[in-house]
Design an enzyme around this catalytic site. Sequence first.
Site, PDB file in Angstrom:
ATOM      1  N   HIS A   1      61.415 -57.159  24.737  1.00 43.96           N
ATOM      2  CA  HIS A   1      61.991 -58.058  25.941  1.00 43.96           C
ATOM      3  C   HIS A   1      63.381 -57.390  26.633  1.00 43.96           C
ATOM      4  O   HIS A   1      63.633 -56.565  25.803  1.00 43.96           O
ATOM      5  CB  HIS A   1      62.345 -59.314  25.576  1.00 43.96           C
ATOM      6  CG  HIS A   1      61.054 -60.329  25.365  1.00 43.96           C
ATOM      7  ND1 HIS A   1      60.132 -60.581  24.436  1.00 43.96           N
ATOM      8  CD2 HIS A   1      60.265 -61.024  26.495  1.00 43.96           C
ATOM      9  CE1 HIS A   1      59.175 -61.190  24.696  1.00 43.96           C
ATOM     10  NE2 HIS A   1      59.172 -61.608  26.000  1.00 43.96           N
TER      11      HIS A   1
ATOM     12  N   LYS B   1      67.706 -61.271  26.979  1.00 37.82           N
ATOM     13  CA  LYS B   1      66.853 -62.399  26.030  1.00 37.82           C
ATOM     14  C   LYS B   1      67.810 -62.667  24.912  1.00 37.82           C
ATOM     15  O   LYS B   1      68.374 -61.912  24.270  1.00 37.82           O
ATOM     16  CB  LYS B   1      65.574 -61.891  25.844  1.00 37.82           C
ATOM     17  CG  LYS B   1      64.789 -63.253  25.109  1.00 37.82           C
ATOM     18  CD  LYS B   1      63.538 -62.883  24.998  1.00 37.82           C
ATOM     19  CE  LYS B   1      62.591 -63.898  24.420  1.00 37.82           C
ATOM     20  NZ  LYS B   1      62.783 -65.152  25.127  1.00 37.82           N
TER      21      LYS B   1
HETATM   22  P1  NAD Z   1      68.303 -67.269  32.552  1.00 43.86           P
HETATM   23  O1  NAD Z   1      69.310 -67.031  31.896  1.00 43.86           O
HETATM   24  O2  NAD Z   1      68.016 -66.210  33.702  1.00 43.86           O
HETATM   25  O3  NAD Z   1      68.247 -68.670  33.412  1.00 43.86           O
HETATM   26  C1  NAD Z   1      68.735 -69.945  32.835  1.00 43.86           C
HETATM   27  C2  NAD Z   1      69.476 -70.809  33.763  1.00 43.86           C
HETATM   28  O4  NAD Z   1      69.543 -71.940  33.031  1.00 43.86           O
HETATM   29  C3  NAD Z   1      70.862 -70.483  34.257  1.00 43.86           C
HETATM   30  O5  NAD Z   1      70.642 -70.593  35.602  1.00 43.86           O
HETATM   31  C4  NAD Z   1      71.685 -71.204  33.393  1.00 43.86           C
HETATM   32  O6  NAD Z   1      73.003 -71.683  34.349  1.00 43.86           O
HETATM   33  C5  NAD Z   1      70.891 -72.752  33.385  1.00 43.86           C
HETATM   34  N1  NAD Z   1      71.457 -73.670  32.572  1.00 43.86           N
HETATM   35  C6  NAD Z   1      72.163 -73.423  31.420  1.00 43.86           C
HETATM   36  N2  NAD Z   1      72.448 -74.560  30.833  1.00 43.86           N
HETATM   37  C7  NAD Z   1      72.010 -75.589  31.536  1.00 43.86           C
HETATM   38  C8  NAD Z   1      72.195 -77.104  31.710  1.00 43.86           C
HETATM   39  N3  NAD Z   1      72.711 -77.659  30.649  1.00 43.86           N
HETATM   40  N4  NAD Z   1      71.293 -77.577  32.735  1.00 43.86           N
HETATM   41  C9  NAD Z   1      70.456 -76.969  33.431  1.00 43.86           C
HETATM   42  N5  NAD Z   1      70.430 -75.655  33.399  1.00 43.86           N
HETATM   43  C10 NAD Z   1      71.263 -74.996  32.841  1.00 43.86           C
HETATM   44  O7  NAD Z   1      66.859 -67.397  31.735  1.00 43.86           O
HETATM   45  P2  NAD Z   1      65.517 -67.225  32.196  1.00 43.86           P
HETATM   46  O8  NAD Z   1      65.151 -65.721  32.203  1.00 43.86           O
HETATM   47  O9  NAD Z   1      65.260 -67.831  33.595  1.00 43.86           O
HETATM   48  O10 NAD Z   1      64.759 -68.054  31.207  1.00 43.86           O
HETATM   49  C11 NAD Z   1      64.854 -69.414  30.814  1.00 43.86           C
HETATM   50  C12 NAD Z   1      64.212 -69.785  29.659  1.00 43.86           C
HETATM   51  O11 NAD Z   1      62.819 -69.606  29.872  1.00 43.86           O
HETATM   52  C13 NAD Z   1      64.740 -69.087  28.227  1.00 43.86           C
HETATM   53  O12 NAD Z   1      64.468 -69.985  27.305  1.00 43.86           O
HETATM   54  C14 NAD Z   1      63.509 -68.031  28.227  1.00 43.86           C
HETATM   55  O13 NAD Z   1      62.931 -67.529  27.030  1.00 43.86           O
HETATM   56  C15 NAD Z   1      62.191 -68.727  29.012  1.00 43.86           C
HETATM   57  N6  NAD Z   1      61.165 -68.270  29.440  1.00 43.86           N
HETATM   58  C16 NAD Z   1      59.967 -68.820  29.203  1.00 43.86           C
HETATM   59  C17 NAD Z   1      58.949 -68.150  29.706  1.00 43.86           C
HETATM   60  C18 NAD Z   1      57.647 -68.911  29.293  1.00 43.86           C
HETATM   61  O14 NAD Z   1      56.236 -68.601  30.123  1.00 43.86           O
HETATM   62  N7  NAD Z   1      57.448 -69.850  28.557  1.00 43.86           N
HETATM   63  C19 NAD Z   1      58.860 -66.994  30.425  1.00 43.86           C
HETATM   64  C20 NAD Z   1      60.061 -66.576  30.601  1.00 43.86           C
HETATM   65  C21 NAD Z   1      61.177 -66.981  30.216  1.00 43.86           C
END
Ligand code: NAD
Length: 244
Positions: free
Chosen positions: A133, A137
């Site tokens: 990744h 991450k």
């Molecule tokens: P990112 O860091 O780009 O975005 C996360 C967002 O969440 C940020 O904008 C942050 O400000 C916000 N955030 C933080 N605390 C918060 C709160 N208390 N309330 C609301 N929002 C809040 O991360 P990303 O790449 O978008 O990934 C997000 C999550 O999704 C991670 O845990 C990642 O591992 C997961 N993910 C899952 C899949 C899947 O298919 N299940 C795919 C990609 C990423």
Amino acid sequence: MNPINVMINGSRGRMGRAIADCAEDTGVHISAQIDAGDDATQFIDFVDVVIDFSHHLATLPIAQLAAERRKPLIIGTTGHSEIDREKIAKLSENVPMVWAGNFSIGVNLLFYLTRKAGEILNEGYDAEVLELHHRHKKDSPSGTAERLIEVLRETRGLSNEHVVHGRSGIVGARPEKEIGVHAVRGGDIIGEHTVYFAGEGERVELTHRASDRRIFAQGAIRAAQWAVGKPNGLYNMEDVLGLR
Ligand code: NAD
């Protein structure tokens, strides 16, 4: 049919933005975009379903709110503690909840194929999982790798104690009842997973490579459309795709 109204939790993140980008093509309306510091209680009554791709500490509060207001919840966030996982899963008694470590169709096929291969390539084949990744991450191993390990553990009747994260030093010969997991982090890799079944004289590798975040966004939107009107309970993407 009217488009469903969706709340995105984590809207300013990579995934939140990808979901908003895909929404128009998939016929859903993003009516609330929530990120850290925003008050979801103001908007929750105006949406049909909540999609959470945020931070592992942010999932439990939004899940509690969704359960209280009876709004189906789609969880893509990964990296929760075991205690939080249990608390979040319990809330599915009050709402339909689709929780998946990976929302791509290809990865869910990989889960299915890993189960099939694991049943056939069992005795004499060592199972290892490799995941790659991007450098941003935060959790390791990935939620997808966790699910692959779970599938392998189930087909082999092994517990969590048999899972080894990386190897270093004089670790000795590999015990037969072991599943090795390895995480590579770097650059802008969106996500790659390989399951190895290594035997004497042959090796099978099952690999999925993600090259565009839209696959997760489209899968999460598909799950949101599927979840509206479903009985309360805990579902995963294999349920949404009918792969179970
Ligand atoms: P990112 O860091 O780009 O975005 C996360 C967002 O969440 C940020 O904008 C942050 O400000 C916000 N955030 C933080 N605390 C918060 C709160 N208390 N309330 C609301 N929002 C809040 O991360 P990303 O790449 O978008 O990934 C997000 C999550 O999704 C991670 O845990 C990642 O591992 C997961 N993910 C899952 C899949 C899947 O298919 N299940 C795919 C990609 C990423």
